[in-house]
Design a protein around this motif. Structure first.
Motif, short mmCIF file in Angstrom:
data_model
loop_
_atom_site.label_atom_id
_atom_site.label_comp_id
_atom_site.label_asym_id
_atom_site.label_seq_id
_atom_site.Cartn_x
_atom_site.Cartn_y
_atom_site.Cartn_z
N LYS A 1 3.11 14.48 -39.53
CA LYS A 1 3.51 13.93 -38.23
C LYS A 1 4.54 12.82 -38.33
N GLU A 2 4.73 12.24 -39.54
CA GLU A 2 5.72 11.19 -39.75
C GLU A 2 6.31 11.36 -41.14
N ASP A 3 7.42 10.70 -41.42
CA ASP A 3 7.96 10.71 -42.77
C ASP A 3 6.91 10.17 -43.73
N GLU A 4 6.77 10.83 -44.87
CA GLU A 4 5.80 10.40 -45.87
C GLU A 4 6.39 10.66 -47.25
N ILE A 5 6.22 9.70 -48.15
CA ILE A 5 6.75 9.83 -49.50
C ILE A 5 5.60 9.92 -50.48
N TYR A 6 5.68 10.92 -51.35
CA TYR A 6 4.76 11.06 -52.48
C TYR A 6 5.56 10.74 -53.74
N TYR A 7 5.00 9.91 -54.62
CA TYR A 7 5.64 9.61 -55.89
C TYR A 7 4.63 9.89 -56.99
N VAL A 8 5.00 10.72 -57.96
CA VAL A 8 4.10 11.08 -59.06
C VAL A 8 4.22 10.03 -60.17
N VAL A 9 3.11 9.34 -60.43
CA VAL A 9 3.06 8.30 -61.46
C VAL A 9 2.74 8.91 -62.82
N SER A 10 1.72 9.77 -62.86
CA SER A 10 1.33 10.41 -64.12
C SER A 10 0.62 11.72 -63.84
N GLY A 11 0.55 12.53 -64.86
CA GLY A 11 -0.07 13.85 -64.75
C GLY A 11 0.93 14.85 -64.21
N SER A 12 0.45 16.06 -64.04
CA SER A 12 1.30 17.12 -63.48
C SER A 12 0.45 17.93 -62.51
N GLY A 13 1.15 18.62 -61.62
CA GLY A 13 0.43 19.40 -60.63
C GLY A 13 1.35 20.32 -59.87
N LYS A 14 0.84 20.80 -58.75
CA LYS A 14 1.59 21.72 -57.90
C LYS A 14 1.57 21.19 -56.48
N MET A 15 2.73 21.26 -55.83
CA MET A 15 2.84 20.90 -54.42
C MET A 15 3.20 22.15 -53.65
N ARG A 16 2.52 22.33 -52.55
CA ARG A 16 2.84 23.43 -51.64
C ARG A 16 3.53 22.81 -50.43
N MET A 17 4.73 23.28 -50.12
CA MET A 17 5.51 22.73 -49.02
C MET A 17 6.07 23.88 -48.21
N ASN A 18 5.66 23.95 -46.95
CA ASN A 18 6.15 24.98 -46.03
C ASN A 18 6.05 26.38 -46.63
N GLY A 19 4.91 26.63 -47.29
CA GLY A 19 4.63 27.96 -47.84
C GLY A 19 5.13 28.18 -49.25
N GLU A 20 5.96 27.30 -49.79
CA GLU A 20 6.46 27.44 -51.16
C GLU A 20 5.70 26.49 -52.07
N THR A 21 5.44 26.93 -53.31
CA THR A 21 4.75 26.09 -54.28
C THR A 21 5.70 25.77 -55.42
N PHE A 22 5.70 24.49 -55.86
CA PHE A 22 6.56 24.08 -56.97
C PHE A 22 5.83 23.03 -57.81
#
Length: 129
Positions: A73-94
């Motif tokens: 609902k608003e601008d939001e920033i995610y910053y990865v500090v450590s580890g690894s993972g997967k983000m799903r954004m608008n149906g795409e995963t990266f």
């Protein structure tokens, strides 16, 4: 050059000029937000400060947990500090890794999870409504 460290207790801080918080004092076990499930540790920095318009959080996502897929609902920033993972954004995963910063815009949908072999530590910043 050697710097000395100064230990300051929260009650000794003049909060009219600045506020010092440490994640050790804020750690709270929680399920993954947005119905992500699993175990996470949340840190809500400055959550009780009046008139602060910015939300600043740290979250440790344990294997098997996630921040569930949700509409932004608003601008939001995610910053990865450590580890690894997967983000799903608008149906795409990266994949995501340390040093990645992801800006999610209003109207987008997203979720994030750690890989099965590590914790994913992220910082989250957005404007408080």
């Amino acid at each position: 050059m050697m710097l000395s460290s100064i230990c300051v207790k929260a009650q000794d801080v003049d909060t009219s000029k600045y506020i010092l918080q440490n994640d050790v004092d804020l750690a709270k076990k929680e399920p993954g937000t947005h119905q992500g499930g699993g175990e996470t540790i949340g840190f809500n920095f400055f959550g009780g400060v009046k008139n602060l318009k910015t939300v600043f959080k740290k979250r440790i996502l344990k294997p098997g947990s996630s921040i569930g897929y949700h509409l932004q609902k608003e601008d939001e920033i995610y910053y990865v500090v450590s580890g690894s993972g997967k983000m799903r954004m608008n149906g795409e995963t990266f994949p995501v890794k340390p040093g990645d910063a992801i800006l999610t815009r209003p109207g987008s949908s997203h979720g994030i999870a750690p890989n099965a072999d590590n914790d994913l530590v992220i910082m989250i910043v957005y404007e408080k409504k």
